[in-house]
Design a protein around this motif. Structure first.
Motif, PDB file in Angstrom:
ATOM      1  N   GLU A   1       0.843  -1.184   0.000  1.00 39.52           N
ATOM      2  CA  GLU A   1       0.000   0.000   0.000  1.00 39.52           C
ATOM      3  C   GLU A   1       0.889   1.248   0.000  1.00 39.52           C
ATOM      4  O   GLU A   1       2.046   1.187   0.418  1.00 39.52           O
ATOM      5  CB  GLU A   1      -0.905   0.035   1.238  1.00 39.52           C
ATOM      6  N   MET A   2       0.367   2.364  -0.462  1.00 44.33           N
ATOM      7  CA  MET A   2       1.150   3.593  -0.578  1.00 44.33           C
ATOM      8  C   MET A   2       1.789   3.990   0.749  1.00 44.33           C
ATOM      9  O   MET A   2       2.948   4.427   0.803  1.00 44.33           O
ATOM     10  CB  MET A   2       0.272   4.739  -1.103  1.00 44.33           C
ATOM     11  N   GLN A   3       1.075   3.814   1.862  1.00 42.92           N
ATOM     12  CA  GLN A   3       1.583   4.240   3.169  1.00 42.92           C
ATOM     13  C   GLN A   3       2.447   3.183   3.842  1.00 42.92           C
ATOM     14  O   GLN A   3       3.016   3.448   4.900  1.00 42.92           O
ATOM     15  CB  GLN A   3       0.417   4.604   4.092  1.00 42.92           C
TER      16      GLN A   3
ATOM     17  N   ILE B   1      -0.128  13.394  -1.678  1.00 40.27           N
ATOM     18  CA  ILE B   1       0.953  12.465  -2.026  1.00 40.27           C
ATOM     19  C   ILE B   1       0.422  11.100  -2.446  1.00 40.27           C
ATOM     20  O   ILE B   1       1.164  10.123  -2.512  1.00 40.27           O
ATOM     21  CB  ILE B   1       1.937  12.297  -0.841  1.00 40.27           C
ATOM     22  N   SER B   2      -0.872  11.041  -2.755  1.00 37.54           N
ATOM     23  CA  SER B   2      -1.515   9.753  -3.034  1.00 37.54           C
ATOM     24  C   SER B   2      -1.008   9.097  -4.306  1.00 37.54           C
ATOM     25  O   SER B   2      -1.183   7.887  -4.501  1.00 37.54           O
ATOM     26  CB  SER B   2      -3.035   9.933  -3.111  1.00 37.54           C
ATOM     27  N   PHE B   3      -0.385   9.867  -5.215  1.00 38.53           N
ATOM     28  CA  PHE B   3       0.089   9.296  -6.484  1.00 38.53           C
ATOM     29  C   PHE B   3       1.444   8.616  -6.344  1.00 38.53           C
ATOM     30  O   PHE B   3       1.920   7.974  -7.280  1.00 38.53           O
ATOM     31  CB  PHE B   3       0.163  10.387  -7.564  1.00 38.53           C
ATOM     32  N   TYR B   4       2.097   8.748  -5.166  1.00 37.78           N
ATOM     33  CA  TYR B   4       3.376   8.065  -4.949  1.00 37.78           C
ATOM     34  C   TYR B   4       3.147   6.596  -4.596  1.00 37.78           C
ATOM     35  O   TYR B   4       2.112   6.233  -4.037  1.00 37.78           O
ATOM     36  CB  TYR B   4       4.147   8.715  -3.800  1.00 37.78           C
ATOM     37  N   SER B   5       4.151   5.767  -4.902  1.00 39.34           N
ATOM     38  CA  SER B   5       4.165   4.386  -4.425  1.00 39.34           C
ATOM     39  C   SER B   5       5.059   4.307  -3.188  1.00 39.34           C
ATOM     40  O   SER B   5       5.946   5.136  -3.009  1.00 39.34           O
ATOM     41  CB  SER B   5       4.713   3.452  -5.514  1.00 39.34           C
TER      42      SER B   5
END
Length: 358
Positions: free
Chosen positions: A124-126, A313-317
């Motif tokens: 997940e991203m986080q 920052i949701s578009f980061y992996s």
């Protein structure tokens, strides 16, 4: 523990003003007899309060309150510039403070066996939820920090988190930072178009006069062992940082990379927990506690504006490999991480005592 109960009670009395600035505390013998505890227990509690800057001991006179509310700016550091040395260029027993190879090897084997094919799945991203859950429990248990999984972001080292913070807070375009401070952090912020306001350091943190004049809406501080000076902010200075944020509608980035290894009998109080996570972004790294090759850090976001900040920052992996996340989860859940921290703390206390006796 009884000394911690006494420490917490007296700290609360000081912060809430029941003991005023410069007021003399009851004697050790009085506290011992009143509470039915040993003198050693009382001395341990007072030592913690003194280490953190709440009180000051005076020979043959007792202990006096040295804590002040943050809106009463002390002027003592105006004339007392810190005599800086590069704290981190001194020779230290770094290898003894890194987690041992056998401990990490066991965690790798357990992680491979436990998570199997999940190691090959994207994070997940986080960061993986099971790691954020284990980290949440460790922070509650070991640091007194109460936070939820959705407030956590994992990154491949502090530098990665600096870039994320610039993305989240960069619209302000001006950050106030300690001077001197970590050069790489400054360069990352500047590469994102952020103007830096350099605030000179005094003997126990940013000079009060400079902090009062600061115009920035983001304050980046390292309250414990600031790099490269090694300065630790006392309780009054930490409260001053929080008051600055309240008065100016600012937020604080708390860079807390070394406080697990505090030689105190308890971890250092962090601004995030003092503020209940309202306007403080807290970051810490495992590169110091486990080893420099373990490039993993975490960021705690305040609950305020949490959804909006995550959206930025949701578009980061996630930049941390899943295998490393599984290994860290094993270290946290097995208790190996905390046992390692406690071993290093004991070692530091012994070395400190030996130096004082020389």
């Amino acid at each position: 523990k009884k000394y911690m109960e006494l420490y917490r009670e007296m700290r609360q009395d000081i912060v809430e003003g029941r003991y005023g600035f410069s007021e003399r505390l009851p004697s050790k013998r009085y506290l011992s007899e009143e509470r039915g505890i040993s003198l050693i227990t009382v001395e341990h509690a007072l030592a913690l309060l003194e280490e953190e800057g709440y009180i000051e001991g005076k020979e043959r006179s007792g202990y006096f309150v040295s804590y002040q509310e943050g809106d009463v700016f002390p002027v003592t550091d105006k004339e007392e510039k810190a005599g800086f040395i590069d704290f981190f260029k001194r020779k230290t027993a770094v290898s003894r403070e890194q987690m041992s190879y056998p401990t990490i090897a066991k965690a790798v084997r357990r992680a491979m066996s436990k998570y199997q094919e999940e190691i090959l799945e994207a994070s997940e991203m986080q960061g993986k939820f099971f790691l954020r859950r284990a980290l949440k429990e460790y922070l509650r248990r070991g640091r007194g920090i109460f936070v939820e999984e959705e407030q956590m972001i994992l990154g491949a080292g502090a530098e990665n988190l600096y870039a994320l913070l610039a993305q989240i807070l960069g619209e302000e375009k001006r950050f106030a930072v300690e001077s001197p401070s970590y050069d790489k952090m400054q360069r990352i912020y500047e590469s994102h178009g952020i103007q830096l306001e350099l605030l000179p350091m005094g003997k126990n943190g940013i000079e009060s006069a400079a902090l009062q004049k600061a115009k920035a809406k983001v304050l980046h501080v390292t309250p414990f062992h600031s790099y490269p000076t090694g300065i630790t902010a006392d309780a009054s200075k930490r409260r001053e940082y929080l008051d600055f944020a309240h008065r100016n509608g600012a937020v604080i980035i708390e860079d807390d990379y070394d406080s697990e290894f505090s030689p105190l009998g308890k971890p250092e109080d962090c601004l995030f927990s003092m503020e209940a996570g309202e306007n403080v972004f807290y970051m810490n790294s495992f590169s110091k506690t486990i080893g420099p090759a373990f490039r993993m850090a975490y960021l705690l976001l305040p609950k305020k504006n949490l959804k909006e900040n995550l959206e930025k920052i949701s578009f980061y992996s996630c930049s941390v490999p899943v295998l490393e996340q599984c290994i860290l989860t094993e270290l946290l859940e097995s208790g190996e991480f905390e046992r390692h921290i406690n071993r290093v703390r004991r070692s530091r206390r012994i070395r400190k005592k030996s130096r004082e006796e020389e």
